[in-house]
Motif scaffolding. Sequence first.
Motif, PDB file in Angstrom:
ATOM      1  N   LEU A 258       0.838  -1.195   0.000  1.00 27.32           N
ATOM      2  CA  LEU A 258       0.000   0.000   0.000  1.00 27.32           C
ATOM      3  C   LEU A 258       0.875   1.247   0.000  1.00 27.32           C
ATOM      4  O   LEU A 258       1.971   1.249   0.563  1.00 27.32           O
ATOM      5  CB  LEU A 258      -0.909   0.019   1.230  1.00 27.32           C
ATOM      6  N   LEU A 259       0.375   2.292  -0.631  1.00 29.97           N
ATOM      7  CA  LEU A 259       1.065   3.574  -0.558  1.00 29.97           C
ATOM      8  C   LEU A 259       0.035   4.680  -0.386  1.00 29.97           C
ATOM      9  O   LEU A 259      -1.126   4.552  -0.764  1.00 29.97           O
ATOM     10  CB  LEU A 259       1.941   3.804  -1.791  1.00 29.97           C
ATOM     11  N   GLY A 260       0.482   5.742   0.226  1.00 33.67           N
ATOM     12  CA  GLY A 260      -0.356   6.921   0.424  1.00 33.67           C
ATOM     13  C   GLY A 260       0.469   8.172   0.205  1.00 33.67           C
ATOM     14  O   GLY A 260       1.705   8.139   0.282  1.00 33.67           O
ATOM     15  N   LEU A 261      -0.207   9.264  -0.061  1.00 32.38           N
ATOM     16  CA  LEU A 261       0.472  10.529  -0.336  1.00 32.38           C
ATOM     17  C   LEU A 261      -0.069  11.614   0.582  1.00 32.38           C
ATOM     18  O   LEU A 261      -1.265  11.645   0.907  1.00 32.38           O
ATOM     19  CB  LEU A 261       0.256  10.952  -1.790  1.00 32.38           C
ATOM     20  N   GLU A 262       0.821  12.502   0.999  1.00 33.62           N
ATOM     21  CA  GLU A 262       0.452  13.720   1.725  1.00 33.62           C
ATOM     22  C   GLU A 262       1.105  14.871   0.972  1.00 33.62           C
ATOM     23  O   GLU A 262       2.328  14.936   0.897  1.00 33.62           O
ATOM     24  CB  GLU A 262       0.944  13.665   3.168  1.00 33.62           C
TER      25      GLU A 262
ATOM     26  N   PRO B 105      -3.728   0.751  -3.153  1.00 31.24           N
ATOM     27  CA  PRO B 105      -2.915  -0.341  -3.686  1.00 31.24           C
ATOM     28  C   PRO B 105      -2.002  -0.006  -4.852  1.00 31.24           C
ATOM     29  O   PRO B 105      -1.398  -0.913  -5.417  1.00 31.24           O
ATOM     30  CB  PRO B 105      -3.972  -1.378  -4.105  1.00 31.24           C
ATOM     31  N   GLY B 106      -1.866   1.252  -5.247  1.00 29.28           N
ATOM     32  CA  GLY B 106      -0.958   1.544  -6.346  1.00 29.28           C
ATOM     33  C   GLY B 106      -0.836   3.021  -6.597  1.00 29.28           C
ATOM     34  O   GLY B 106      -1.662   3.829  -6.138  1.00 29.28           O
TER      35      GLY B 106
ATOM     36  N   ARG C  83       6.407   5.160  -9.050  1.00 25.89           N
ATOM     37  CA  ARG C  83       6.847   3.786  -9.313  1.00 25.89           C
ATOM     38  C   ARG C  83       8.340   3.633  -9.033  1.00 25.89           C
ATOM     39  O   ARG C  83       8.774   2.607  -8.498  1.00 25.89           O
ATOM     40  CB  ARG C  83       6.506   3.388 -10.744  1.00 25.89           C
ATOM     41  N   PHE C  84       9.118   4.647  -9.389  1.00 25.31           N
ATOM     42  CA  PHE C  84      10.539   4.567  -9.069  1.00 25.31           C
ATOM     43  C   PHE C  84      10.745   4.567  -7.552  1.00 25.31           C
ATOM     44  O   PHE C  84      11.585   3.801  -7.028  1.00 25.31           O
ATOM     45  CB  PHE C  84      11.305   5.733  -9.692  1.00 25.31           C
ATOM     46  N   LEU C  85      10.013   5.392  -6.818  1.00 21.86           N
ATOM     47  CA  LEU C  85      10.174   5.439  -5.370  1.00 21.86           C
ATOM     48  C   LEU C  85       9.809   4.104  -4.727  1.00 21.86           C
ATOM     49  O   LEU C  85      10.481   3.652  -3.787  1.00 21.86           O
ATOM     50  CB  LEU C  85       9.328   6.566  -4.782  1.00 21.86           C
TER      51      LEU C  85
END
Length: 535
Positions: A35-39, A86-87, A361-363
């Motif tokens: 999982l990823l999230g952004l702030e 999820p992406g 995606r690179f991160l």
Amino acid sequence: MNCRIREAKILYRILDQRLSRLFNAGPPAGFAGRLLGLEREALRVAPDGYISQVPHPPTLGSALTHPWITTDYSESLLEFITPPLPGPGEALRFLDEVHRFACRQIGDELLWSASMPCILAGEASIPIAEYGHSNLGRMKHVYRRGLAWRYGRIMQVIAGIHFNFSLPDSFWVAFQQMEGDRRSLQEFRSESYFGLIRNLQRFGWLILYLFGASPAVCKSFLDGKATSLTEFDEHTCYGPYATSLRMSNIGYTNRSEKKSGVNVCYNSLPEYIASLTQATVTPWPPYQRIGVKVDGDYRQLNANVLQIENEYYTSMRPKQPPQGDEKPTVGLRRRGVAYVELRSVDINPLEPLGVNETQLRFLETFLLFCLLNESPPFDAEERAMIDDNQMAVALTGRDPALVLRRRCDPVLPLRRWADDILSLLQSICALLDLGETGQPYATALAEQRETLAEPERTPSARIVAAMRASGENFFRYARRWSEQHRHHFESRPLAEERIQVFTEAAERSLREQAAIEAADKISFDEFLARYFVQS
């Protein structure tokens, strides 16, 4: 054998062995379910280019309780938060919707497109964020007052993007079995995340080089202070080879933590908790001279090296969602590390959301590289090298002559070391691309290889080149992109059902704030005493 070659071979062997086991184990052991999230932080800017003096719009909800829209340091510094998703595509779609909703609510104001702020009229022009009359809301406000007394308000309105990342229990169970580890799953997961954090600090200068997007700053940010930066024009200073002034000594730093002798340790979760806690209970004479409660009014929460754990600034934090008013270190001690928060990503003014899918995606790939590599503990010598490398890349990362330091190579050209790292990411991309349409992770890696080969492709170089070509200073350049991004969001209005979702979330958050305020039964002094006594 050359030290660089020997180290690369060792890293390749370790990565190859672990990735082979993950390939052979099948989907349960792979990276599916991550999982990823952004702030994303964004200043609200008035039409004249100055930081907004308008309070946080009520139509955006309560900054105290809204799950997706809050404020950071200033009443004018918005923070948009996605849930764990999820992406990269899902996270960016949600972030895009938040932006489109917010643009409807802020009138003729702009969301500033860059990490470094707009025109500032001194410290007093920056309104500290307000969170209502509850004890919790007052604590958040007083903490920010303390930051103003300690560091000044101006550095607090630098904005960035935080990238949250986690892997599911299915991965950790399989990975622990492959490693032959006999600790509890919680302990294994936490210590593995700490290995990731140490490697991120070792290699994180690469993020500044590839994605740094703050090579210039408005002189109003410097507020008359002396600087080693070069003058671009009468309104702008810049670093000719700078990548990320935000992550340099011009940006946010914990000067007191460095001077006091209290050093936060990343060699294990218990050491991290103990050292961070020590910083929050150790008095610091300069802060004692400020005072805590003066004439009945709080200037800061306490006079310690750090008021609370979150005051410590670092490129990555271990995170555990808090339960109630739980301190971060208490949550980590009880339940371990749930995810990591990467904090060294600049806002790219060329992107409406400040970041794009290829970068995300690179991160992801880079963080998995940091996880799967061996990650020995730090000593004082390596810690100093890490700090020196980050500062050098932030200030002069595009200098062709720049060399970095590591234990086995006193001087190593940046591009050579970066090439070694990018080569090691290929196998990870191959695993991530399984089940994907096309090869998006391999494509993301190829794009960064091109950027390494051609430094003028980096965001920092593109920004400086565009300013020179157009004759725009930093302020005019960033405002032009801010206006373009506003048109981008306004030209794609949200569907009515999504507007309803965000409207209801805002209204619900205001009710929740009111309920918290009504439930308070103790004084603010007692609330703080109970908070800080947690163990």
